[in-house]
Write an enzyme that holds these catalytic residues in place. Structure first.
Site, mmCIF file in Angstrom:
data_model
loop_
_atom_site.group_PDB
_atom_site.id
_atom_site.type_symbol
_atom_site.label_atom_id
_atom_site.label_comp_id
_atom_site.label_asym_id
_atom_site.label_seq_id
_atom_site.Cartn_x
_atom_site.Cartn_y
_atom_site.Cartn_z
ATOM 1 N N ASP A 33 -3.742 2.592 -5.142
ATOM 2 C CA ASP A 33 -2.286 2.683 -5.464
ATOM 3 C C ASP A 33 -2.195 1.056 -3.893
ATOM 4 O OD1 ASP A 33 -4.012 4.024 -3.035
ATOM 5 O OD2 ASP A 33 -2.161 4.336 -2.200
ATOM 6 N N GLU A 34 -2.731 0.258 -4.757
ATOM 7 C CA GLU A 34 -2.392 -1.119 -3.182
ATOM 8 C C GLU A 34 -2.463 -2.233 -4.488
ATOM 9 O OE1 GLU A 34 -5.982 -1.913 -0.225
ATOM 10 O OE2 GLU A 34 -5.654 0.052 -1.297
ATOM 11 N N ASP A 45 1.244 -0.967 -0.374
ATOM 12 C CA ASP A 45 0.079 0.047 -0.121
ATOM 13 C C ASP A 45 1.057 1.582 0.386
ATOM 14 O OD1 ASP A 45 -1.530 1.961 0.235
ATOM 15 O OD2 ASP A 45 -2.278 1.329 2.427
#
Ligand SMILES: [Mg+2]
Length: 397
Positions: free
Chosen positions: A107-108, A9
């Site tokens: 973003d993960e 993350d």
């Protein structure tokens, strides 16, 4: 076999990208989101830097409130195209370590590296390599959780942000979870949280230790699911993109709109495309979700579960309309709208699945005919005007 799962993350992603690209922003409170308009803005905070968090600013907060807390902050409009480009590079780095990569958001991602250990080392070693690669190539930091399942890995990645690395060894999951607040459990919303607290359950460990036959287990499937999570049990696989996890379409309007008829017509077109893809893939959806982005980039979505799995416009569209109405705000222009279906059931080889019986036969026949026309004449050959401005509402049987 014990799995090794990583949850990666990025830290304060949008804000971190802006600080990277604007050295003058570094070390300062940066708030990425809608225009604060000197405290009169109506949008929300997308992400903020850790410096801004010290003032109580956080993501999803109204921008006007952020302005009150941190008037001297640097307020930046989001550049989604830039973030998407950076995201693609991050995902390419991650894909170098395993094929079992599931991107959860911009973003993960989850990685199942069980089969990569011989090549790249232990889960911890892989996590260190990933963090190094991301920092070295992109000048950004990521936090990583390493565990034997997704749930624990996800919690672990959040515990030492920013630039964190938390490893939960196999066999120590329960111990790791015990002191954490129950709000961290997946699927615990404010209502469930209040209910659990009324039972005196504040920590995950207390939930795990409830005696057999407790009132949570009597909550049925959802309760059993919570108890399993509290004990650190989560068998869900990491699902790579090309799987049939969900099928959806979204569209960004040429200019933002508040026109309800245009929104409805667009929604119908999107639903048509989604339903066609479902049928082409011999899949039926259990859930339908609507995604909305307003002109200030604040994004919201809402989903619902269908009574029975469906692959037709007749069933999905009325549900989509209802969801859209619940999200639509009076006079707030819409920039993007999307329809997504999930929890797909696939028709297995050689055997028809029960959804063929459950979907109304008339709908299926019509759908097959429409697919045929679309295939011959392209997507715009037909529109279902009746569904956009119906004399009577379409039947949702
Ligand atoms: Mg993040």
């Amino acid at each position: 076999m014990v799995r090794t799962i990583l949850h990666v993350d990025m830290d304060a992603f949008y804000a971190a990208v802006e600080q990277r690209d604007h050295p003058e922003y570094r070390g300062k409170p940066v708030v990425v989101g809608s225009d604060p308009k000197n405290g009169k803005g109506r949008g929300i905070v997308a992400t903020c830097s850790y410096e801004a968090r010290k003032f109580g600013v956080h993501s999803a907060q109204p921008i006007s409130q952020a302005w009150k807390l941190c008037p001297h902050g640097i307020y930046v409009r989001p550049d989604m195209q830039k973030y998407a480009r950076v995201s693609a590079r991050i995902m390419r780095i991650l894909a170098g370590f395993t094929d079992l990569l599931e991107q959860v958001s911009i973003d993960e991602a989850f990685l199942d590296v069980s089969g990569s250990r011989r090549l790249f080392g232990t889960g911890t070693e892989i996590a260190v390599k990933i963090k190094y690669r991301i920092y070295n190539d992109l000048s950004l930091t990521a936090s990583v959780g390493v565990a034997q399942n997704k749930f624990i890995a996800k919690i672990a990645s959040d515990l030492q942000k920013p630039d964190g690395l938390v490893v939960v060894e196999t066999g120590r999951e329960k111990e790791f979870l015990a002191p954490l607040a129950i709000g961290r459990l997946w699927g615990v919303g404010p209502k469930t949280e209040a209910y659990l607290k009324s039972l005196g359950v504040e920590r995950i460990g207390q939930l795990a230790d409830l005696p057999p036959g407790n009132s949570v287990s009597r909550m049925g499937k959802a309760g059993m699911h919570l108890l399993r999570l509290a004990r650190g049990i989560d068998d869900r696989p990491v699902l790579p993109e090309e799987g049939f996890k969900s099928i959806g379409h979204e569209i960004t309007f040429d200019s933002d709109t508040t026109d309800p008829e245009l929104l409805k017509k667009t929604l119908l077109e999107l639903t048509e495309r989604v339903a066609q893809r479902l049928r082409k893939n011999k899949a039926c959806a259990r859930t339908v979700a609507i995604k909305f982005r307003e002109s200030d980039f604040s994004t919201s979505s809402r989903r619902t579960t269908l009574d029975s799995p469906a692959d037709t416009v007749e069933v999905i569209f009325p549900v989509a309309v209802k969801l859209m109405k619940s999200l639509l705000r009076h006079d707030v222009p819409v920039r993007l709208i999307g329809v997504h279906t999930g929890n797909l059931e696939l028709e297995e080889d050689g055997k028809q699945m029960s959804f063929f019986d459950r979907a109304p036969r008339k709908d299926r026949k019509l759908a097959a005919a429409m697919d045929d026309i679309v295939q011959r004449f392209g997507g715009n050959a037909i529109t279902r005007a009746a569904l956009v401005s119906p004399k009577k509402p379409p039947q949702n049987k």
